[in-house]
Design a protein around this motif. Structure first.
Motif, PDB file in Angstrom:
ATOM      1  N   VAL A   6     -52.908  -1.570 -25.489  1.00 41.34           N
ATOM      2  CA  VAL A   6     -54.098  -1.298 -24.643  1.00 41.34           C
ATOM      3  C   VAL A   6     -55.412  -1.835 -25.329  1.00 41.34           C
ATOM      4  CG1 VAL A   6     -55.395   0.795 -23.624  1.00 41.34           C
ATOM      5  CG2 VAL A   6     -53.025   0.937 -23.940  1.00 41.34           C
ATOM      6  N   VAL A   7     -55.979  -2.531 -24.346  1.00 41.88           N
ATOM      7  CA  VAL A   7     -57.328  -3.094 -24.687  1.00 41.88           C
ATOM      8  C   VAL A   7     -58.517  -2.272 -23.853  1.00 41.88           C
ATOM      9  CG1 VAL A   7     -58.877  -5.012 -24.820  1.00 41.88           C
ATOM     10  CG2 VAL A   7     -56.518  -5.276 -25.163  1.00 41.88           C
ATOM     11  N   THR A   8     -59.296  -1.699 -24.567  1.00 44.68           N
ATOM     12  CA  THR A   8     -60.693  -0.750 -24.291  1.00 44.68           C
ATOM     13  C   THR A   8     -61.818  -1.409 -24.695  1.00 44.68           C
ATOM     14  OG1 THR A   8     -60.263   0.916 -25.730  1.00 44.68           O
ATOM     15  CG2 THR A   8     -59.008   1.172 -23.553  1.00 44.68           C
ATOM     16  N   ALA A   9     -63.015  -1.248 -23.915  1.00 46.31           N
ATOM     17  CA  ALA A   9     -64.288  -1.437 -24.437  1.00 46.31           C
ATOM     18  C   ALA A   9     -64.670  -0.690 -25.586  1.00 46.31           C
ATOM     19  CB  ALA A   9     -65.325  -1.241 -23.449  1.00 46.31           C
ATOM     20  N   VAL A  10     -65.167  -1.104 -26.571  1.00 44.15           N
ATOM     21  CA  VAL A  10     -65.399  -0.293 -27.806  1.00 44.15           C
ATOM     22  C   VAL A  10     -66.515   0.564 -27.570  1.00 44.15           C
ATOM     23  CG1 VAL A  10     -66.917  -2.001 -29.070  1.00 44.15           C
ATOM     24  CG2 VAL A  10     -65.602  -0.402 -30.453  1.00 44.15           C
ATOM     25  N   ASP A  11     -66.605   1.748 -27.895  1.00 46.92           N
ATOM     26  CA  ASP A  11     -67.514   2.973 -27.994  1.00 46.92           C
ATOM     27  C   ASP A  11     -67.998   3.370 -29.492  1.00 46.92           C
ATOM     28  OD1 ASP A  11     -69.389   5.075 -27.497  1.00 46.92           O
ATOM     29  OD2 ASP A  11     -67.545   6.386 -26.533  1.00 46.92           O
ATOM     30  N   LEU A  12     -69.178   2.463 -29.676  1.00 42.54           N
ATOM     31  CA  LEU A  12     -69.487   2.784 -31.042  1.00 42.54           C
ATOM     32  C   LEU A  12     -70.088   4.079 -31.432  1.00 42.54           C
ATOM     33  CD1 LEU A  12     -71.233  -0.962 -31.777  1.00 42.54           C
ATOM     34  CD2 LEU A  12     -68.883   0.239 -32.434  1.00 42.54           C
ATOM     35  N   ASN A  13     -70.250   4.761 -30.344  1.00 41.02           N
ATOM     36  CA  ASN A  13     -70.738   6.404 -30.523  1.00 41.02           C
ATOM     37  C   ASN A  13     -69.394   7.366 -30.812  1.00 41.02           C
ATOM     38  OD1 ASN A  13     -73.530   6.173 -29.871  1.00 41.02           O
ATOM     39  ND2 ASN A  13     -72.901   5.567 -27.917  1.00 41.02           N
ATOM     40  N   ASP A  14     -68.174   6.899 -30.661  1.00 41.43           N
ATOM     41  CA  ASP A  14     -67.217   7.394 -31.011  1.00 41.43           C
ATOM     42  C   ASP A  14     -66.706   7.233 -32.713  1.00 41.43           C
ATOM     43  OD1 ASP A  14     -64.400   8.248 -31.618  1.00 41.43           O
ATOM     44  OD2 ASP A  14     -63.781   7.753 -29.541  1.00 41.43           O
ATOM     45  N   PRO A  15     -66.782   8.239 -33.329  1.00 41.91           N
ATOM     46  CA  PRO A  15     -66.600   8.002 -34.808  1.00 41.91           C
ATOM     47  C   PRO A  15     -65.284   7.236 -35.108  1.00 41.91           C
ATOM     48  CG  PRO A  15     -67.517  10.266 -34.544  1.00 41.91           C
ATOM     49  CD  PRO A  15     -67.245   9.581 -33.132  1.00 41.91           C
ATOM     50  N   LEU A  16     -64.172   7.603 -34.108  1.00 39.42           N
ATOM     51  CA  LEU A  16     -62.855   7.240 -34.492  1.00 39.42           C
ATOM     52  C   LEU A  16     -62.895   5.605 -34.243  1.00 39.42           C
ATOM     53  CD1 LEU A  16     -59.789   7.292 -34.813  1.00 39.42           C
ATOM     54  CD2 LEU A  16     -59.439   7.693 -32.676  1.00 39.42           C
ATOM     55  N   GLN A  17     -63.614   5.216 -33.095  1.00 38.46           N
ATOM     56  CA  GLN A  17     -63.814   3.763 -32.775  1.00 38.46           C
ATOM     57  C   GLN A  17     -64.804   3.026 -33.651  1.00 38.46           C
ATOM     58  OE1 GLN A  17     -64.014   2.692 -28.461  1.00 38.46           O
ATOM     59  NE2 GLN A  17     -63.365   4.869 -28.095  1.00 38.46           N
ATOM     60  N   ALA A  18     -65.638   3.855 -34.052  1.00 39.84           N
ATOM     61  CA  ALA A  18     -66.798   2.896 -35.007  1.00 39.84           C
ATOM     62  C   ALA A  18     -66.108   2.651 -36.100  1.00 39.84           C
ATOM     63  CB  ALA A  18     -67.867   3.798 -35.176  1.00 39.84           C
ATOM     64  N   GLY A  19     -65.210   3.656 -36.619  1.00 35.47           N
ATOM     65  CA  GLY A  19     -64.334   3.658 -37.951  1.00 35.47           C
ATOM     66  C   GLY A  19     -63.454   2.249 -37.771  1.00 35.47           C
ATOM     67  N   ALA A  20     -62.638   2.279 -36.650  1.00 35.65           N
ATOM     68  CA  ALA A  20     -61.819   0.986 -36.388  1.00 35.65           C
ATOM     69  C   ALA A  20     -62.286  -0.188 -36.350  1.00 35.65           C
ATOM     70  CB  ALA A  20     -60.958   1.534 -35.213  1.00 35.65           C
ATOM     71  N   PHE A  21     -63.525  -0.243 -35.838  1.00 38.04           N
ATOM     72  CA  PHE A  21     -64.519  -1.514 -35.664  1.00 38.04           C
ATOM     73  C   PHE A  21     -64.624  -1.780 -36.936  1.00 38.04           C
ATOM     74  CE2 PHE A  21     -68.663  -2.999 -36.118  1.00 38.04           C
ATOM     75  CZ  PHE A  21     -68.593  -4.307 -35.102  1.00 38.04           C
ATOM     76  N   LEU A  22     -65.287  -1.054 -37.900  1.00 40.75           N
ATOM     77  CA  LEU A  22     -65.655  -1.523 -39.161  1.00 40.75           C
ATOM     78  C   LEU A  22     -64.352  -1.778 -39.994  1.00 40.75           C
ATOM     79  CD1 LEU A  22     -68.484   0.960 -40.175  1.00 40.75           C
ATOM     80  CD2 LEU A  22     -68.405  -1.413 -39.953  1.00 40.75           C
TER      81      LEU A  22
END
Length: 167
Positions: A6-22
């Motif tokens: 699944v590909v979804t727009a990243v939500d940098l306000n979501d701590p889980l997604q921000a952590g995955a991003f980093l």
């Protein structure tokens, strides 16, 4: 059991997604194609907060069975020749263990859809000349070297670092 991507727009306000991003950016920065040194301490602390404020940032995470395995970071730009916006793919990251499974293609497809939604005339990206695997993937997605006139040669990406000035 078949894996689900699944590909979804990243939500940098979501701590889980921000952590995955980093985590994904750190993975890329430690790869030889990303410089090999990892992210600076400064980037680790400031990147997410700063990036949230950047107008024209568009990014997506690729999730495979709930695990973040890929990331694409894009920034809006402008083509003066076309008088239309463009979207530049700045980072494309796939975890090493998942390369060759179509994740990069899925992220590039997401970027193309986003670019079309924004009314862009083209997608652009840069790639290291020795990264033949990435170049093959980009060609598969329809990218080609940037040439205005073959006699003039291919475009080259250049940079100039601007060190901070001290008072």
């Amino acid at each position: 059991m078949q894996s689900r991507l699944v590909v979804t727009a990243v939500d940098l306000n979501d701590p889980l997604q921000a952590g995955a991003f980093l985590d994904l950016l750190e993975h890329y920065a430690r790869d030889p194609m990303g410089g090999g040194d990892g992210l600076s301490d400064y980037a680790k602390v400031h990147l997410v907060g700063t990036l949230k404020e950047v107008p024209g940032y568009h990014g997506a995470l690729a999730w495979l069975d709930g695990q973040a395995v890929g990331l694409i970071d894009c920034f809006a730009g402008f083509s003066t020749f076309a008088a239309k916006p463009l979207l530049n793919v700045h980072d494309l990251i796939v975890l090493a263990a998942h390369r060759g499974c179509g994740i990069g293609q899925a992220l590039l497809a997401w970027a193309e859809v986003r670019a079309r939604e924004l009314g862009c005339c083209k997608l652009t990206l840069e790639v290291l000349s020795s990264n033949t695997r990435a170049m093959a993937s980009y060609r598969q997605a329809g990218f080609a070297p940037y040439v205005l006139d073959p006699a003039a040669g291919h475009a080259l990406l250049m940079q100039k670092y601007l060190p901070e000035e001290t008072a």
